[in-house]
Design an enzyme around this catalytic site. Structure first.
Site, PDB file in Angstrom:
ATOM      1  N   ILE A 126       1.683  -0.323  20.964  1.00  0.00           N
ATOM      2  CA  ILE A 126       0.645   0.093  20.025  1.00  0.00           C
ATOM      3  C   ILE A 126       0.362   1.566  20.281  1.00  0.00           C
ATOM      4  CG2 ILE A 126      -0.404  -2.171  19.670  1.00  0.00           C
ATOM      5  CD1 ILE A 126      -2.511  -1.526  21.688  1.00  0.00           C
ATOM      6  N   ASP A 127      -0.167   2.241  19.284  1.00  0.00           N
ATOM      7  CA  ASP A 127      -0.391   3.683  19.388  1.00  0.00           C
ATOM      8  C   ASP A 127      -1.396   4.018  20.479  1.00  0.00           C
ATOM      9  OD1 ASP A 127       1.271   3.963  17.200  1.00  0.00           O
ATOM     10  OD2 ASP A 127      -0.386   4.006  15.758  1.00  0.00           O
ATOM     11  N   LYS A 128      -1.326   5.243  20.943  1.00  0.00           N
ATOM     12  CA  LYS A 128      -2.250   5.737  21.963  1.00  0.00           C
ATOM     13  C   LYS A 128      -3.703   5.462  21.582  1.00  0.00           C
ATOM     14  CE  LYS A 128      -4.192  10.110  23.543  1.00  0.00           C
ATOM     15  NZ  LYS A 128      -4.239  11.560  23.279  1.00  0.00           N
TER      16      LYS A 128
END
Length: 301
Positions: free
Chosen positions: A133-135
Site C-alpha cells: 500500500i502507498d506510503k
C-alpha cells in the site's frame, strides 16, 4: 514462462507489461536488454513488433541480494501465526526501501523484529511482502513468513480471492448508494510517476464502492478491490469525479480539512489461510487522522 501474443503489431515490451502481472514496461525493457526474453527461440528486442503465432519465452532472474539494515520500530501486529502476520501500517511509513528511504521502511522494521523468519520470494529488498500500500495510505498488509505461504497468498491476490476493503473520504456527493468502476489503468503518458485510466499499455482494473456516510461536499465511501493496480482506488475515484480528500496528486492541488495526503485506510483483509484454507478475517479500526476528519465533517452539517 511461455507466452503467446494476441494482438498483432504490438511492441514486445508493451505486450509483456500488459500480459505479466506486476511487470512494468520499464522492467520488461530491462529484462529484454539482459537477454531474459526470447522470441521464437532467439534473443528479442524491446521494439520487436509481434505477430500471431510468436512464442515468447520469459525468464525472470532471481533478485540480486541487497543489504538492508534492520531498524527497531513499533509494529502494530494484528494477526500472527507460524506462516504469516498482518501488520496495521501507519500513514507515512514506506513499505520497502527505495530512493530516499533506505533504513526507515516497514521492511527494515520487519527484519529487526523477525530476523530471517520471512519469505524470500521477493528477494532481500522486499522480504515477506505479499502486496503493498502507498506510503500515505494506512492499514492492513499481509506478510509471509515462508515461501509456501507467500506463493499461496500471492495466488489469492492473482485470482481475486483475497478481499481487500478500504475506507476513504472523497470529494463531492454521490446520487447512487453504490457502484463499480471498471476502467483499465496504466502509466501516465507524460508523468511516469503517476497512473491513469487509459486503453494504452494498461491492465484491467475493477473497484467496487458503496456510500458509508454523506457530508456537506464530501462522502465517506468503502471500496473493495477486485484487482490491485498501482494507486487503483485513487485513480478510479478521481476518474469518476470524486478524488480522495487530501490526494494532491490525483485530486485537488491544495490541502483541505488539514489533509495534505490521501484520506485512505485499508480497513479489512480477508483470505484463506495458506496452510489449511480456513477463512482469516482481519480488521483495523479507523486511525486518528481519519476519525478527526469525520468529526470536522460532522460539525459542518
Amino acid at each position: 514462462m511461455t507466452l503467446f501474443p494476441d494482438i498483432p503489431g504490438e511492441r514486445l515490451d508493451a505486450y509483456l507489461a500488459r500480459a505479466v502481472e506486476d511487470l512494468t514496461r520499464s522492467a520488461a525493457q530491462k529484462l529484454i536488454d539482459e537477454g531474459c526474453v526470447l522470441r521464437n527461440g532467439k534473443k528479442a528486442k524491446k521494439n520487436d513488433k509481434l505477430v500471431i503465432g510468436d512464442e515468447i519465452s520469459l525468464t525472470i532472474p532471481e533478485p540480486k541480494s541487497v543489504d538492508i539494515a534492520p531498524t527497531e520500530m513499533a509494529l502494530d501486529i494484528v494477526y500472527e501465526d507460524e506462516d504469516l502476520l498482518v501488520i496495521n501500517k501507519p500513514k507515512g511509513l514506506v513499505v520497502h526501501p527505495a530512493a530516499g528511504h533506505q533504513d526507515d521502511t516497514l521492511v527494515n522494521g520487519l527484519l529487526f523484529a523477525m530476523g530471517d523468519q520471512l519469505s524470500g520470494i521477493n528477494g532481500e529488498l522486499r522480504p515477506g511482502i505479499v502486496h503493498r500500500i502507498d506510503k500515505d495510505t494506512s492499514g492492513l498488509l499481509a506478510i509471509a513468513k515462508n515461501d509456501f505461504a507467500h506463493r499461496i497468498l500471492a495466488s489469492q491476490l492473482k485470482d481475486h480471492t483475497m478481499a481487500r476493503t478500504y475506507e476513504a473520504i472523497v470529494c463531492g456527493s454521490f446520487r447512487e448508494d453504490s457502484g463499480t468502476v471498471n476502467a483499465p489503468i496504466g502509466r501516465h503518458p507524460t508523468d511516469r510517476k503517476r497512473m491513469c485510466v487509459t486503453e494504452r499499455n494498461s491492465k484491467e482494473a475493477v473497484t467496487h464502492w458503496e456510500v458509508v456516510a454523506r457530508y456537506r461536499g464530501y462522502t465517506h465511501v468503502r471500496c473493495r478491490l477486485e484487482t490491485g493496480r498501482t494507486h487503483q482506488i485513487r485513480v478510479h475515484m478521481a476518474h469518476i469525479g470524486h478524488p480522495i480528500l487530501g490526494d494532491t496528486v490525483y485530486g485537488r492541488k491544495k490541502p483541505e480539512l488539514g489533509q495534505d495526503s490521501q484520506c485512505l485506510h485499508a480497513g479489512a483483509l480477508c483470505f484463506r489461510h495458506p496452510r489449511d484454507a480456513r477463512p482469516v478475517m482481519v480488521f483495523a479500526p479507523l486511525p486518528d487522522y481519519f476519525t478527526q476528519v469525520i468529526e470536522k465533517l460532522q460539525r459542518m452539517l
